[in-house]
Design a protein around this motif. Structure first.
Motif, short mmCIF file in Angstrom:
data_model
loop_
_atom_site.label_atom_id
_atom_site.label_comp_id
_atom_site.label_asym_id
_atom_site.label_seq_id
_atom_site.Cartn_x
_atom_site.Cartn_y
_atom_site.Cartn_z
N MET A 335 0.28 4.36 54.72
CA MET A 335 0.31 5.42 53.57
C MET A 335 0.43 6.48 54.22
O MET A 335 1.11 7.62 53.73
N LYS A 340 2.05 9.17 51.81
CA LYS A 340 2.04 8.74 50.21
C LYS A 340 1.12 9.78 49.57
O LYS A 340 -0.03 9.74 50.04
N MET A 346 2.09 2.17 46.99
CA MET A 346 2.86 1.93 48.28
C MET A 346 4.09 1.20 47.92
O MET A 346 4.26 0.51 46.85
#
Length: 346
Positions: A335, A340, A346
């Motif tokens: 991540m 992210k 994800m």
């Protein structure tokens, strides 16, 4: 997102990008006193093992760190907030209002909340959540009735506890540790003792009763500590009957001064937290301002370094200081690598 929020964020980003050449070259971190020792170890190692300067790491508590984090985007604001609890919705909203709209949540592992006292003080080896509630709540159930707390000693409600004056030093409300203490100890004890049921039976709504369960007495038996764990330790040093609430890592680093209490018969240590046996544990986090990645030198690299197997894995140095490695660490690593933000998945 509103046009106003977008404009604030865009202006802040433009200003930050325009000042890149003159931007500070140190990552700035603030927040949880529980995460502080881990972040300090990582920052020092990061400075020694990379070409980036050592990050500046400050404490102050989870809430204080997140408040600073949410002040806006730009080199005059911090890049990372450490927290011993998850960021709250109202904090996310405050961030957004100030233009901090892209936040990366990084779970670094797990920690236990421990109760510890002087090495030469009473031994607390029979704690249950009900005992902490009975000791600290302003109202408790006695003979089936909800009454003002009459207890002054631990053994008055549990004969297996010491004949010692109640003197508890607990985290103040700005600490992430306080929230976990409230939810996993006070709230649990309130329900087990029948106090919550008695409150509702007495006319309180369930919501009001839940809030009342988290209250603590104000007669001096329970003392909020707004500073970090060193202040709690100082209070215990001055009071032979005192018991304090700490993160596992702080206790393990001060075993020459403190002895730990059990909870529900389980001693807090890495193994019992990793297995889920110890009932008072919580995840630890830090939050990254994505807008600062690529502008503040070393920010993403610091995050990657922190959660690498070499540092945060089960055999890494952070484990030696009490951090329980996250079984899903590889997901967190991916991540961060992909930058992210919260809500992206994800």
């Amino acid at each position: 997102m509103s046009f106003t929020k977008l404009t604030v964020s865009t202006l802040a980003l433009t200003a930050l990008a325009a000042g890149t050449a003159a931007a500070r070259d140190q990552v700035q971190v603030a927040g949880s006193s529980t995460v502080l020792p881990y972040a300090s170890i990582v920052a020092e190692a990061f400075g020694e093992n990379t070409d980036f300067p050592t990050p500046v790491v400050e404490s102050g508590g989870s809430s204080a760190g997140l408040k600073r984090f949410c002040e806006g985007v730009g080199e005059n604001t911090i890049d990372v907030a450490n927290a011993s609890r998850a960021i709250r919705e109202k904090e996310i909203a405050a961030c957004a209002d100030a233009g901090v709209t892209d936040i990366i949540e990084v779970r670094i592992g797990y920690d236990g909340i421990v109760f510890a006292s002087q090495q030469s003080g009473p031994a607390f080896t029979a704690f249950e959540p009900a005992d902490i509630f009975n000791a600290l709540a302003p109202k408790v159930v006695v003979d089936g009735e909800l009454v003002d707390n009459p207890y002054t000693k631990w053994n008055e409600f549990n004969a297996d506890l010491p004949d010692a004056e109640i003197a508890a030093f607990i985290p103040g409300t700005k600490h992430g540790t306080r929230e976990v203490f409230e939810e996993k100890v006070l709230a649990a004890g309130c329900e087990v003792t029948g106090a919550m049921e008695a409150m509702v039976a007495g006319g309180m709504s369930e919501d009001d009763a839940e809030d009342a369960c988290l209250a603590v007495r104000t007669d001096g038996k329970s003392v909020d500590i707004d500073g970090d764990y060193t202040e709690t330790l100082a209070r215990i040093d001055a009071n032979p009957n005192g018991i304090g609430v700490f993160g596992l890592a702080f206790y393990e680093n001060n075993q020459d001064k403190l002895k730990v209490a059990t909870m529900s018969g389980i001693e807090p240590k890495t193994e019992t937290i990793a297995s889920g046996e110890y009932p008072v544990s919580r995840p630890l986090y830090f939050y990254i301002k994505k807008a600062h990645i690529g502008v503040i030198p070393g920010l993403k690299e610091y995050a990657q370094f922190f959660i690498s197997d070499d540092l945060a894995g089960p055999s890494g140095p952070l484990a030696n200081y009490g951090l329980v490695s996250d079984p899903e660490l590889s997901k967190t690593q991916a991540m961060v690598n992909e930058e992210k933000t919260m809500g992206e998945g994800m």
